[in-house]
Scaffold this active site. Structure first.
Site, PDB file in Angstrom:
ATOM      1  N   ASN A 164       0.805  -1.232   0.000  1.00 57.91           N
ATOM      2  CA  ASN A 164       0.000   0.000   0.000  1.00 57.91           C
ATOM      3  C   ASN A 164       0.832   1.273   0.000  1.00 57.91           C
ATOM      4  OD1 ASN A 164       0.740  -0.704   2.665  1.00 57.91           O
ATOM      5  ND2 ASN A 164      -0.939   0.492   3.524  1.00 57.91           N
TER       6      ASN A 164
ATOM      7  N   ARG B 201      -7.128   9.230   2.177  1.00 58.57           N
ATOM      8  CA  ARG B 201      -5.713   9.208   1.809  1.00 58.57           C
ATOM      9  C   ARG B 201      -5.359   7.807   1.334  1.00 58.57           C
ATOM     10  NH1 ARG B 201      -0.632   9.111   5.881  1.00 58.57           N
ATOM     11  NH2 ARG B 201       1.028   9.543   4.391  1.00 58.57           N
TER      12      ARG B 201
ATOM     13  N   GLU C  33       4.871  -3.496  12.507  1.00 61.07           N
ATOM     14  CA  GLU C  33       3.850  -2.473  12.275  1.00 61.07           C
ATOM     15  C   GLU C  33       2.710  -3.191  11.578  1.00 61.07           C
ATOM     16  OE1 GLU C  33       1.335  -0.274  10.898  1.00 61.07           O
ATOM     17  OE2 GLU C  33       2.755   0.300   9.336  1.00 61.07           O
ATOM     18  N   LEU C  34       1.655  -3.465  12.350  1.00 59.62           N
ATOM     19  CA  LEU C  34       0.615  -4.385  11.897  1.00 59.62           C
ATOM     20  C   LEU C  34      -0.687  -3.646  11.588  1.00 59.62           C
ATOM     21  CD1 LEU C  34       1.448  -7.263  14.403  1.00 59.62           C
ATOM     22  CD2 LEU C  34       2.359  -6.872  12.111  1.00 59.62           C
TER      23      LEU C  34
END
Length: 475
Positions: free
Chosen positions: A151, A278, A250-251
């Site tokens: 992403n 965003r 970082e989940l």
């Protein structure tokens, strides 16, 4: 523009040990734009070996020399910001404004950690007993495996590479299958900036699981930094535990967005659009659960619906479009299924609610009448869908906001005192009070609960790649 589609091992672009390649798809048109090399288990082992061989010299290099290489990478990517953004658009599908914003944000991590490389803290003090002096220094943790998602293919790579290199670690980067071209572009920029061979390596194994497991078993591997889903993070933590490998995670997130009584509705909707849309909603920081007080609920829903109707959907290569494609047809269909389930559970589609006929596009969507605990309320949507829950009591709103396994980020809009006091009660590693963008290389990014371990960015980011060493001195 030319696209790099090879592996990078020990300072060389290589096709890999076999002729196997996989297609990189432009999700706006559903067609391949490149065929990327597949890394075998042997390729992955060679990458870790190269990183291990390069570690002694790189970790012994001066902080200033590492800083200057990172600064040159910043300068290169700043000059090529539009080229980087184009690569992001072509393989990820996001709108041009999102891509150019990501390119800027990603590049700034090289500048920030170029500065942090020369500011690693230490300590010197007399022990309480007075029998010795205590010296605390930091040294690079070692070879690091960096796994990044699709992403934010540029920002998630630089947010890991920059502190690792600044600390004196060497790395193996494993980007998402959907977006390897952006990773290759960044690695190429680092090579041009003067990174020595073996310090940065890029592999794209297919399938991923066995290769990652093998790399974690390598005796030289000492650090795992992963950004992705909580489900995959749990699996990686199990594997890392078998070898006692330091892990930063970082989940996932399921961010609540609270609109309090007395809030400025116009500003709250402006913030909601940014926090929700965003990156087309494909962000772990995206607002998913909108809890809106009954006194402003109808006004908020009406204004949000009008604002969502202003998005222009289409390919990010057309810079006038403001909502791009999701990364794949599969991701689009997941979002569509969530909306269908929400309607079946009693929600009302105020706007949108449909995929487009061509490409991985989904309309900007507003759902009202959502109940706390509905499927869409307990799922990370990862798409352009705002689900609104009406509430009447702030204590209940806080309880609902905290009723999640996730705790990455939250947003609160309201009068300053009430918003601040509410923010302090929320179980989240980051809280935006009357603002919708928090990401900043100078700020510690990370969450509570099952949203992760550790922090990226800020002063803390480089410490994730350093180990404290205590030396006792008898002077």
């Amino acid at each position: 523009m030319p696209l790099i589609s090879d592996l990078f091992i020990d300072g060389q672009w290589v096709a890999g040990s076999t002729d196997d390649r996989f297609a990189v798809i432009d999700p706006a048109i559903g067609e391949p734009i490149a065929q990327f090399a597949v890394a075998t288990l042997d390729d992955c082992e060679r990458a870790v070996d190269a990183a291990a061989a390069a570690l002694p010299a790189w970790s012994a290099s001066s902080p200033r020399s590492r800083s200057e290489i990172l600064r040159r990478a910043f300068d290169i990517l700043t000059a090529e910001r539009e080229q980087l953004a184009e690569v992001i658009v072509r393989e990820n599908g996001k709108a041009w404004s999102d891509a150019i914003g990501e390119a800027t944000y990603a590049t700034d991590f090289f500048r920030w950690f170029a500065e942090e490389a020369v500011r690693v803290p230490g300590d010197f003090r007399l022990s309480p007993a007075g029998d010795k002096h205590i010296v605390v220094t930091h040294q690079p943790i070692g070879v690091s495996l960096l796994i990044t998602p699709w992403n934010f293919p540029a920002a998630m790579a630089t947010r890991k590479i920059a502190p690792a290199l600044a600390a004196g670690c060497t790395v193996v980067l494993k980007p998402a299958r959907e977006t390897p071209l952006t990773a290759a572009y960044i690695v190429d920029a680092l090579q041009r900036a003067g990174v020595p061979k073996g310090v940065v390596n890029l592999v794209t194994p297919q399938p991923t699981g066995p290769a990652v497991e093998a790399m974690l078993k390598h005796p030289a591997m000492r650090k795992l930094s992963f950004t992705g889903s909580t489900e995959v993070g749990r699996t990686l933590l199990h594997e890392a535990a078998d070898h006692v490998i330091s892990s930063s995670m970082e989940l996932g997130g399921n961010a609540p967005f609270l609109v309090l009584p007395g809030a400025d509705v116009e500003k709250a909707v402006e913030g909601a659009i940014v926090a929700k849309m965003r990156n087309g909603g494909s962000a772990c920081t995206a607002a998913n659960r909108f809890y809106v007080h009954g006194s402003v609920h109808d006004e908020f829903v009406s204004a949000l619906t009008r604002a969502m109707g202003e998005f222009r959907v289409g390919s990010g290569l057309d810079r006038e479009n403001t909502l791009g494609a999701l990364v794949s047809i599969g991701e689009r269909d997941k979002v569509a299924a969530l909306v269908s389930t929400a309607v079946s559970e009693g929600s009302t589609v105020e706007f949108g609610g449909k995929p487009l006929d061509v490409g991985a596009f989904y309309e900007a969507t507003v759902l009202s009448g959502v109940k706390h605990g509905d499927t869409i309320n307990t799922t990370e949507i990862f798409g352009p869908v705002a689900a609104v829950v009406k509430y009447d009591d702030i204590d209940e709103a806080v309880r609902m906001a905290n009723d999640s396994i996730y705790g990455l980020i939250a947003y609160v809009y309201g009068e300053h005192g009430a918003a601040m006091s509410t923010a302090l009660r929320l179980d989240a590693g980051m809280v935006g009070v009357n603002r919708a963008v928090l990401s900043d290389p100078a700020a510690p990014f990370g969450g509570m609960k099952q949203s992760g371990l550790g922090r990226e960015g800020s002063f803390e980011g480089i410490l994730e790649f350093l180990e404290a060493k205590y030396i006792g001195i008898d002077i």
